[in-house]
Scaffold this active site. Sequence first.
Site, PDB file in Angstrom:
ATOM      1  N   GLU A   1       0.808  -1.221   0.000  1.00 29.42           N
ATOM      2  CA  GLU A   1       0.000   0.000   0.000  1.00 29.42           C
ATOM      3  C   GLU A   1       0.843   1.273   0.000  1.00 29.42           C
ATOM      4  OE1 GLU A   1      -2.679  -3.161   1.911  1.00 29.42           O
ATOM      5  OE2 GLU A   1      -0.558  -2.568   2.052  1.00 29.42           O
TER       6      GLU A   1
ATOM      7  N   PHE B   1     -10.252  -7.604  15.974  1.00 29.81           N
ATOM      8  CA  PHE B   1      -9.143  -7.985  15.102  1.00 29.81           C
ATOM      9  C   PHE B   1      -8.846  -6.871  14.090  1.00 29.81           C
ATOM     10  CE2 PHE B   1      -7.936 -10.250  11.083  1.00 29.81           C
ATOM     11  CZ  PHE B   1      -6.672 -10.657  11.479  1.00 29.81           C
ATOM     12  N   GLN B   2      -7.595  -6.450  14.023  1.00 29.01           N
ATOM     13  CA  GLN B   2      -7.108  -5.411  13.096  1.00 29.01           C
ATOM     14  C   GLN B   2      -7.694  -4.024  13.386  1.00 29.01           C
ATOM     15  OE1 GLN B   2      -7.744  -7.022   9.072  1.00 29.01           O
ATOM     16  NE2 GLN B   2      -5.618  -7.730   9.062  1.00 29.01           N
TER      17      GLN B   2
ATOM     18  N   VAL C   1      15.646   9.215  -2.893  1.00 31.20           N
ATOM     19  CA  VAL C   1      16.376  10.162  -2.064  1.00 31.20           C
ATOM     20  C   VAL C   1      17.834   9.715  -1.955  1.00 31.20           C
ATOM     21  CG1 VAL C   1      14.362  10.836  -0.711  1.00 31.20           C
ATOM     22  CG2 VAL C   1      15.807   8.969   0.089  1.00 31.20           C
TER      23      VAL C   1
ATOM     24  N   PHE D   1      24.430   7.943   0.658  1.00 29.70           N
ATOM     25  CA  PHE D   1      24.333   9.296   1.185  1.00 29.70           C
ATOM     26  C   PHE D   1      24.477   9.291   2.702  1.00 29.70           C
ATOM     27  CE2 PHE D   1      22.482  13.524   1.859  1.00 29.70           C
ATOM     28  CZ  PHE D   1      23.095  14.226   0.831  1.00 29.70           C
TER      29      PHE D   1
END
Length: 578
Positions: A50, A112-113, A386, A471
């Site tokens: 996601e 749950f969740q 980045v 970096f």
Amino acid sequence: MAKTVADQFAETLAAAGVKRIYGIVGDSLNGLTDSLRRQGKIEWIHVRHEEAAAFAAGAEAHLTGELAVCAGSCGPGNLHLINGLFDCHRSRLPVLAIAAQIPSAEIGAGYFQETHPQDLFRECSHYCEFASGANQMPRVLEIAIREAVGKRGVSVVVIPGDVALQPASDAPLAKVAGLLPARPVVTPAKSDLERLAALLNGDGRVTILCGSGCQGAHEALLALGERLQAPMVHALRGKEHVEWDNPYDVGMTGLIGFSSGYYAMRDCDILLMLGTDFPYRQFYPEGGGVRIAQVDLRPEQIGRRAPVDLGVVGDVRTTLEALLPLLDRKADGSHLVQAQQHYTKTRKALDDLAVGTPGKGLIHPQQVAKAISTHAAEDAIFTCDVGLPTVWAARYLAMNGKRRLLGSFWHGSMANAMAQTIGAQSAFPGRQVISLSGDGGFAMLMGDFLSLSQLGLPVKVVVFNNGALGFIEIEQKSTGFLETGTELKNPNFAAMAEAVGVRGIRLEDAADVDAGIKAAFAHDGPVLVDAVVNRTELAMPPAITLEMAKGFTLYMVKAVMNGRTDEIIDLALSNLWR
């Protein structure tokens, strides 16, 4: 079949011009995803994580300027969105996130969740609201869309899976004109323009600092540069809008900028800031001798980074168009000429670093970045991770008014680049999309490399494989620390790509760089270029401070004491004897 809340939700999104939703399905999203399937107007883009969905939606919003949508199922599903949503919000991109919730009857019982997205997402959104029933949802969704589009940022709608399956209310479908407010055109008051003109018409050398707010103002910027005989320095987010066909642009300032941009901004009498919130205060002129004027559409930005003598609220293009008739042409162009000459010298020095030596078994990352720019399409879309990929993109990708450049330039998140290509290529299937990925960033969301093949997206992923979080390693050395926790034991990424049905090209010699990049870009389908580059390449900032010098000296002393003199020799050979 009676219309459900999910059907009504999908109708509203279609009315708002939404063409696709990025996400991963789940039981709490079943009502919506089934409604989208039956409706047939909005495509579901199935990703593997996601977080990638949120980055992809942000890329679409960045490129189109229109509302983009991502979604996550209840609990852990929508929690994965949060990093990408922070990036979208800080970049001021109109994104709507759909956060599905557990069954409404179970909320508050430790189910749950169970999480509370309306609290969790509040910091990275303009609007975050819980839709608790059929009669509430239409107005919540409409407000969320208007907030995201009007304020340029994230909105989040939290909706339980069972609510999505309820019969819809009889609320009328939203009217597009009221759902998608147009962006305002803001011209400053005449008195503000006159004060700004008086400041700029006075004696003193003017340097202009340009940011992303200069989008669409290129013609006015050129006229301003000519009128004021002023060099222009761009912030990173201004690069794609300012740099091209601009004789007044003298490069970028900041930690990854050019020395020419740094000195043009520091050595002036008047600094004019246009549409920028450039955050690094140490790069602004010091002391009270330089007068600063700032033009920005958002008044809260003015004076946030440096004390200003004059703040003007307005969008850059219309402000400059109203200001130009009030400006005199400066007769003395010596400041501009000096900055241009310095930029020419700096540009040549940077280009010299991009020349490889065949047969040495060492590829300089600058050479790879320069080859990408040379062989990319005229309207290519670039994304960059980045760290060092952003450095090479900022210094070597040439903009031309058609090319676009995306990155996590405000939030500074790892793993953004490849994820952003999913949204960019989905929205623009006919354009070339190229990711400049770090090996660390690529590996972090590597699961979504599989999405490129599954979705049929011909993205070209170039991995700068230096075997380190490069970096971070430079940061540690520059502050006197021995590098710790930065080494990466990488596989042969090209072979890995071939194993999953994507063409892989591995570059291990400077002689192969041009041909390898050209072959990748010519391939009809996704490609991974595994560019094995020099780990000890220094991306030096435009000015070395005493503290930085102390840091590197301390690093070398520690390295010698720990028996690591071979690293110092490598560092010298890579950066001093070239």
